[in-house]
Design an enzyme around this catalytic site. Structure first.
Site, PDB file in Angstrom:
ATOM      1  N   HIS A  33       0.850  -1.177   0.000  1.00 16.40           N
ATOM      2  CA  HIS A  33       0.000   0.000   0.000  1.00 16.40           C
ATOM      3  C   HIS A  33       0.895   1.239   0.000  1.00 16.40           C
ATOM      4  O   HIS A  33       1.993   1.234   0.569  1.00 16.40           O
ATOM      5  CB  HIS A  33      -0.931  -0.008   1.207  1.00 16.40           C
ATOM      6  CG  HIS A  33      -2.106  -0.933   1.033  1.00 16.40           C
ATOM      7  ND1 HIS A  33      -2.839  -1.408   2.090  1.00 16.40           N
ATOM      8  CD2 HIS A  33      -2.677  -1.465  -0.095  1.00 16.40           C
ATOM      9  CE1 HIS A  33      -3.815  -2.187   1.633  1.00 16.40           C
ATOM     10  NE2 HIS A  33      -3.727  -2.238   0.308  1.00 16.40           N
TER      11      HIS A  33
ATOM     12  N   HIS B 114       1.366   3.861  13.319  1.00 21.28           N
ATOM     13  CA  HIS B 114       0.421   3.780  12.191  1.00 21.28           C
ATOM     14  C   HIS B 114      -0.946   4.332  12.582  1.00 21.28           C
ATOM     15  O   HIS B 114      -1.980   3.685  12.416  1.00 21.28           O
ATOM     16  CB  HIS B 114       0.312   2.338  11.683  1.00 21.28           C
ATOM     17  CG  HIS B 114      -0.265   2.255  10.301  1.00 21.28           C
ATOM     18  ND1 HIS B 114      -1.617   2.112  10.076  1.00 21.28           N
ATOM     19  CD2 HIS B 114       0.303   2.295   9.076  1.00 21.28           C
ATOM     20  CE1 HIS B 114      -1.852   2.064   8.772  1.00 21.28           C
ATOM     21  NE2 HIS B 114      -0.692   2.174   8.137  1.00 21.28           N
TER      22      HIS B 114
ATOM     23  N   ASP C 288       1.172   4.062   1.448  1.00 20.71           N
ATOM     24  CA  ASP C 288       1.719   4.708   2.647  1.00 20.71           C
ATOM     25  C   ASP C 288       2.908   3.953   3.234  1.00 20.71           C
ATOM     26  O   ASP C 288       3.550   4.445   4.166  1.00 20.71           O
ATOM     27  CB  ASP C 288       0.635   4.919   3.713  1.00 20.71           C
ATOM     28  CG  ASP C 288      -0.125   3.653   4.071  1.00 20.71           C
ATOM     29  OD1 ASP C 288      -0.143   2.713   3.269  1.00 20.71           O
ATOM     30  OD2 ASP C 288      -0.716   3.615   5.177  1.00 20.71           O
ATOM     31  N   HIS C 289       3.232   2.792   2.666  1.00 24.58           N
ATOM     32  CA  HIS C 289       4.363   2.005   3.157  1.00 24.58           C
ATOM     33  C   HIS C 289       5.529   1.933   2.175  1.00 24.58           C
ATOM     34  O   HIS C 289       6.583   1.415   2.529  1.00 24.58           O
ATOM     35  CB  HIS C 289       3.900   0.584   3.500  1.00 24.58           C
ATOM     36  CG  HIS C 289       2.933   0.539   4.637  1.00 24.58           C
ATOM     37  ND1 HIS C 289       3.284   0.150   5.911  1.00 24.58           N
ATOM     38  CD2 HIS C 289       1.620   0.870   4.685  1.00 24.58           C
ATOM     39  CE1 HIS C 289       2.226   0.233   6.704  1.00 24.58           C
ATOM     40  NE2 HIS C 289       1.202   0.662   5.982  1.00 24.58           N
TER      41      HIS C 289
ATOM     42  N   HIS D 122      -4.036  -8.876   7.006  1.00 25.55           N
ATOM     43  CA  HIS D 122      -4.500  -7.632   6.398  1.00 25.55           C
ATOM     44  C   HIS D 122      -5.335  -7.988   5.162  1.00 25.55           C
ATOM     45  O   HIS D 122      -5.512  -9.165   4.845  1.00 25.55           O
ATOM     46  CB  HIS D 122      -3.288  -6.758   6.038  1.00 25.55           C
ATOM     47  CG  HIS D 122      -3.633  -5.337   5.694  1.00 25.55           C
ATOM     48  ND1 HIS D 122      -4.648  -4.636   6.312  1.00 25.55           N
ATOM     49  CD2 HIS D 122      -3.079  -4.473   4.790  1.00 25.55           C
ATOM     50  CE1 HIS D 122      -4.707  -3.423   5.812  1.00 25.55           C
ATOM     51  NE2 HIS D 122      -3.771  -3.291   4.881  1.00 25.55           N
TER      52      HIS D 122
END
Length: 305
Positions: free
Chosen positions: A63, A265, A65-66, A138
């Site tokens: 994803h 996070h 944001d990582h 996830h």
């Protein structure tokens, strides 16, 4: 000693006061990065650490944001005269994702080696330390990581003499070598006492609580864990999107008997995580709020902190 810095503690989108997810560790001249969200380079610069020694980059999942900070980081590492290979570790699809991002960072002075995780649990031997990867829960394939530094026992003179090992071999055996001679084979366990406690940092984010997290977090010196929401009204949303609540992270920390818990996070909607800290500490007293730049140096037990 193992040096750790939480470079960014935000999830989903960067905020003026919070960078996106990333953790950096330094041990014995090597740097290890876990995740590389937007703002990772700023965090490294503010900490005063160098880009050049980054030998390993691990990704929990892909994803944005990582991983969105990766192309710029690679270019900066190249500008820092990095020429040694960089190892990247992540779920299946790693090479495809990274090479797609490298459309804007095509020319690098160092090669990239890829280790794509295929098993639920994998251990990667880095020589001085181990990286243990474990699958979490996830909505895409996602892994947590444990950085483990083992520590051999103390040199035992009496044991070496009892085994009739020539003194000229003691130093090499103490370093873990196996020595073949006409008289026989000498191994390090013939001169060392019981293994001493090493160091372990465990990092997991973007997941619901899972059995493997409990197992890998067991007795960790530092447990860095997602605490995306504090308000229990967000529980249904967390479950739907497979994220973790602050109180769930605290329960894992308690059952796994970790020494310290750093929450990370945070959702962009979680503007004031400190509002929930007292309640979290009722579950696990050693809980702390992660924040950009939060740092810790872990020392072996018989050395001063």
């Amino acid at each position: 000693m193992l040096e750790l810095c939480l470079l960014g503690c935000g999830g989903m989108m960067p905020l003026p006061y919070r960078r996106l997810t990333s953790l950096m560790a330094r041990y014995n001249g090597s740097s290890i990065l876990i995740d590389c969200g937007e703002g990772t380079q700023i965090g490294i610069k503010q900490k005063g650490w160098s880009f050049k020694p980054i030998d390993v980059i691990c990704f929990t999942h892909y994803h944005a944001d990582h991983i969105s900070g990766l192309p710029g980081l690679l270019l900066t590492m190249g500008n820092a005269d990095r020429t040694d290979p960089v190892l990247m570790i992540g779920p299946k699809g790693l090479e495809y994702v990274v090479n797609s991002l490298r459309v804007i960072a095509p020319d690098l002075p160092f090669p990239i080696r890829f280790h794509e995780l295929e098993e639920k649990e994998e251990s990667i031997d880095m020589g001085d330390y181990r990286i243990e990867a474990f699958h979490v829960n996830h909505n895409v394939s996602c892994y947590g990581y444990a950085l483990c530094i083992d520590r051999a026992g103390r040199f035992d003179v009496d044991r070496a003499r009892e085994n009739q090992i020539p003194m000229k071999f003691w130093s090499r055996l103490q370093k873990g070598e196996t020595i073949e001679t006409p008289e026989g084979t000498y191994t390090s366990d013939m001169v060392l006492g019981p293994a001493r406690k090493g160091l372990k940092c465990v990092y997991t984010t973007d997941t619901r609580p899972a059995k493997l997290i409990y197992r890998y977090a067991k007795d960790a010196d530092l447990f860095v864990c997602e605490g995306m929401y504090g308000n229990m009204e967000k529980k249904e949303k967390a479950m739907s999107n497979r994220h973790m609540m602050m109180n769930e992270a605290a329960k894992i920390a308690g059952k796994s008997q970790v020494k310290r818990l750093w929450l990370t996070h945070y959702s962009p909607s979680l503007a004031h995580p400190e509002e929930y800290l007292n309640g979290i500490r009722e579950i696990f007293p050693a809980a702390e709020l992660g924040k950009d730049g939060k740092s810790l140096t872990l020392q072996f037990e018989d050395r001063a902190e």
